[in-house]
Design a protein around this motif. Structure first.
Motif, PDB file in Angstrom:
ATOM      1  N   LEU A 209       0.819  -1.067  -0.057  1.00 48.33           N
ATOM      2  CA  LEU A 209       0.137  -0.204  -0.137  1.00 48.33           C
ATOM      3  C   LEU A 209       1.046   1.122   0.077  1.00 48.33           C
ATOM      4  O   LEU A 209       1.674   1.214   0.556  1.00 48.33           O
ATOM      5  N   TYR A 210       0.580   2.246  -0.845  1.00 45.76           N
ATOM      6  CA  TYR A 210       1.522   3.243  -1.104  1.00 45.76           C
ATOM      7  C   TYR A 210       0.656   4.657  -1.346  1.00 45.76           C
ATOM      8  O   TYR A 210      -0.391   4.652  -1.691  1.00 45.76           O
ATOM      9  N   ALA A 225       7.112  13.652  -1.514  1.00 44.81           N
ATOM     10  CA  ALA A 225       7.372  12.744  -0.621  1.00 44.81           C
ATOM     11  C   ALA A 225       6.417  11.489  -0.854  1.00 44.81           C
ATOM     12  O   ALA A 225       5.303  11.601  -1.365  1.00 44.81           O
ATOM     13  N   GLY A 226       6.800  10.359  -0.184  1.00 42.61           N
ATOM     14  CA  GLY A 226       5.962   9.087  -0.378  1.00 42.61           C
ATOM     15  C   GLY A 226       6.100   8.217   0.573  1.00 42.61           C
ATOM     16  O   GLY A 226       7.339   8.370   1.364  1.00 42.61           O
ATOM     17  N   MET A 227       5.364   7.229   0.805  1.00 39.93           N
ATOM     18  CA  MET A 227       5.639   6.080   1.763  1.00 39.93           C
ATOM     19  C   MET A 227       5.040   4.860   1.081  1.00 39.93           C
ATOM     20  O   MET A 227       3.837   4.784   0.857  1.00 39.93           O
ATOM     21  N   ARG A 228       5.724   3.596   1.407  1.00 37.99           N
ATOM     22  CA  ARG A 228       5.380   2.469   0.692  1.00 37.99           C
ATOM     23  C   ARG A 228       5.372   1.187   1.891  1.00 37.99           C
ATOM     24  O   ARG A 228       6.365   1.252   2.472  1.00 37.99           O
ATOM     25  N   GLY A 229       4.128   0.610   2.270  1.00 36.79           N
ATOM     26  CA  GLY A 229       4.198  -0.252   2.943  1.00 36.79           C
ATOM     27  C   GLY A 229       4.169  -1.531   2.440  1.00 36.79           C
ATOM     28  O   GLY A 229       3.277  -1.792   1.745  1.00 36.79           O
ATOM     29  N   LEU A 243       8.677  -0.943   5.740  1.00 41.34           N
ATOM     30  CA  LEU A 243       8.448   0.393   5.309  1.00 41.34           C
ATOM     31  C   LEU A 243       9.333   1.059   4.545  1.00 41.34           C
ATOM     32  O   LEU A 243      10.560   0.996   4.901  1.00 41.34           O
ATOM     33  N   LEU A 244       9.207   1.736   3.356  1.00 38.60           N
ATOM     34  CA  LEU A 244       9.828   2.352   2.358  1.00 38.60           C
ATOM     35  C   LEU A 244       9.589   3.939   2.257  1.00 38.60           C
ATOM     36  O   LEU A 244       8.798   4.060   1.459  1.00 38.60           O
ATOM     37  N   PRO A 245      10.120   4.692   2.786  1.00 40.95           N
ATOM     38  CA  PRO A 245       9.799   6.175   2.759  1.00 40.95           C
ATOM     39  C   PRO A 245      10.963   6.793   1.522  1.00 40.95           C
ATOM     40  O   PRO A 245      11.820   6.150   1.290  1.00 40.95           O
ATOM     41  N   GLY A 264      15.603   7.445  -0.764  1.00 46.94           N
ATOM     42  CA  GLY A 264      14.405   6.777  -0.528  1.00 46.94           C
ATOM     43  C   GLY A 264      14.870   5.411  -0.386  1.00 46.94           C
ATOM     44  O   GLY A 264      15.999   4.997  -0.797  1.00 46.94           O
ATOM     45  N   SER A 265      13.862   4.661  -0.095  1.00 44.66           N
ATOM     46  CA  SER A 265      14.270   3.056  -0.100  1.00 44.66           C
ATOM     47  C   SER A 265      13.396   2.372  -0.963  1.00 44.66           C
ATOM     48  O   SER A 265      12.449   2.662  -1.506  1.00 44.66           O
TER      49      SER A 265
END
Length: 321
Positions: A209-210, A225-229, A243-245, A264-265
């Motif tokens: 989910l991102y 900016a973003g975040m992916r779980g 978690l990949l910010p 980022g990751s």
């Protein structure tokens, strides 16, 4: 209708694009490196071959709606010398994607499905007629919703991936003068041991989910900016959450110039095979070859990436670093 083609000493290319009314087009093309006949006439034998093909369909059934379908395939091979002749290493890819996108004034939706199959077939020079074949099949599904305003765009999406990897080793061992190693089942009198094909396979599903947000800070600076779980297979069994910010700044200080800084990751599926599990020593060569299905595991490999870039565009050219 648009058609193109080229033919030269090394390769040939052929393709065409057919319009479908005013709402779409169908494009197809293929490329191929010659089968070495011209090279042999010149006294060379490169032993290399390559070919690929592409088919792409684009349709706009209604205003703001677009359907895209793409299929792509490649084949590549290289001949390798062996003690008793020549063998071939080959690899190729098959991939296809289908997507539907709706674009509105303040909202957008994207739905996409993709499938890919990669195959590698390599000779094992330690075995007669020995080959190692690896197949990786991947299925991905994605759905995304976007909201846009005067100075910002926000997207939220879900993505799922199913990956299946299989590796097979097969071949024969040749009798030599090496002293036989202990083995429970002796070789035949001919001194040739058939190696039962060893197949290891592993499958895994990854779900994520991102959320992604881009905003204009001012006329020349944009923040992203973003975040992916990610929920992915764990090496020890079960699953684990990652978690990949990410964060990025993009500036356009002058006309045509862009400077970007990002960190980022990222992650990808990693497959591991246990070479020692189920290994048997071949008495005629003293080499170990797996005769039963060996262990295979799938996990998620992560890394951190730092990106720094700049570019300058002019009317007919671009310079970047």
């Amino acid at each position: 209708l648009r058609v193109w083609g080229t033919f030269d000493v090394l390769s040939e290319r052929l393709g065409g694009e057919l319009p479908i009314g005013e709402r779409g087009s169908l494009l197809a093309g293929a490329r191929r490196v010659h089968d070495n006949s011209l090279a042999r006439l010149a006294g060379a034998d490169p032993g290399y071959g390559y070919g690929d093909g592409l088919v792409r369909l684009q349709l706009r059934p209604a205003a703001g709606h677009e359907i895209r379908a793409t299929a792509f395939a490649t084949n590549e091979a290289l001949e390798l010398p062996r003690d008793q002749g020549r063998d071939e290493a080959s690899w190729g890819n098959r991939a296809g994607a289908l997507s539907w996108e709706r674009t509105g004034r303040t909202q957008g939706t994207l739905v996409r499905a993709g499938i890919a199959d990669a195959v590698i077939d390599l000779p094992l020079l330690t075995l007669r007629d020995g080959h190692l074949r690896a197949d990786a099949r991947r299925l991905t599904l994605l759905a995304e919703q976007r909201w846009s305003g005067e100075r910002a765009v926000t997207a939220i999406g879900v993505e799922g991936e199913r990956l299946h990897v299989q590796r097979t080793i097969a071949g024969d061992s040749l009798g030599t003068d090496l002293p036989p190693a202990p083995i429970t089942t002796p070789c035949p009198a001919t001194g040739v041991c058939n190696v039962t094909p060893s197949t290891a396979r592993v499958s895994g599903t990854t779900a994520s989910l991102y959320a992604d947000h881009r905003r204009l800070i001012n006329a020349w600076l944009q923040l992203g900016a973003g975040m992916r779980g990610v929920v992915a297979p764990d090496l020890l069994g079960g699953s684990r959450t990652v978690l990949l910010p990410r964060l990025a700044l993009e500036a356009t200080p002058t006309s045509g110039s862009t400077v970007r800084l990002g960190v980022g990751s990222l992650s990808r599926a990693a497959t591991l095979f246990d070479e020692a599990n189920g290994a048997t020593v071949l008495p005629s060569t003293g080499l170990a070859a797996a005769t039963t299905a060996d262990g295979a595991w799938m996990s998620q490999s992560t890394a951190t990436q730092l990106e720094v870039g700049a570019s300058q565009r002019w009317k007919y050219s671009i310079l970047g670093v």
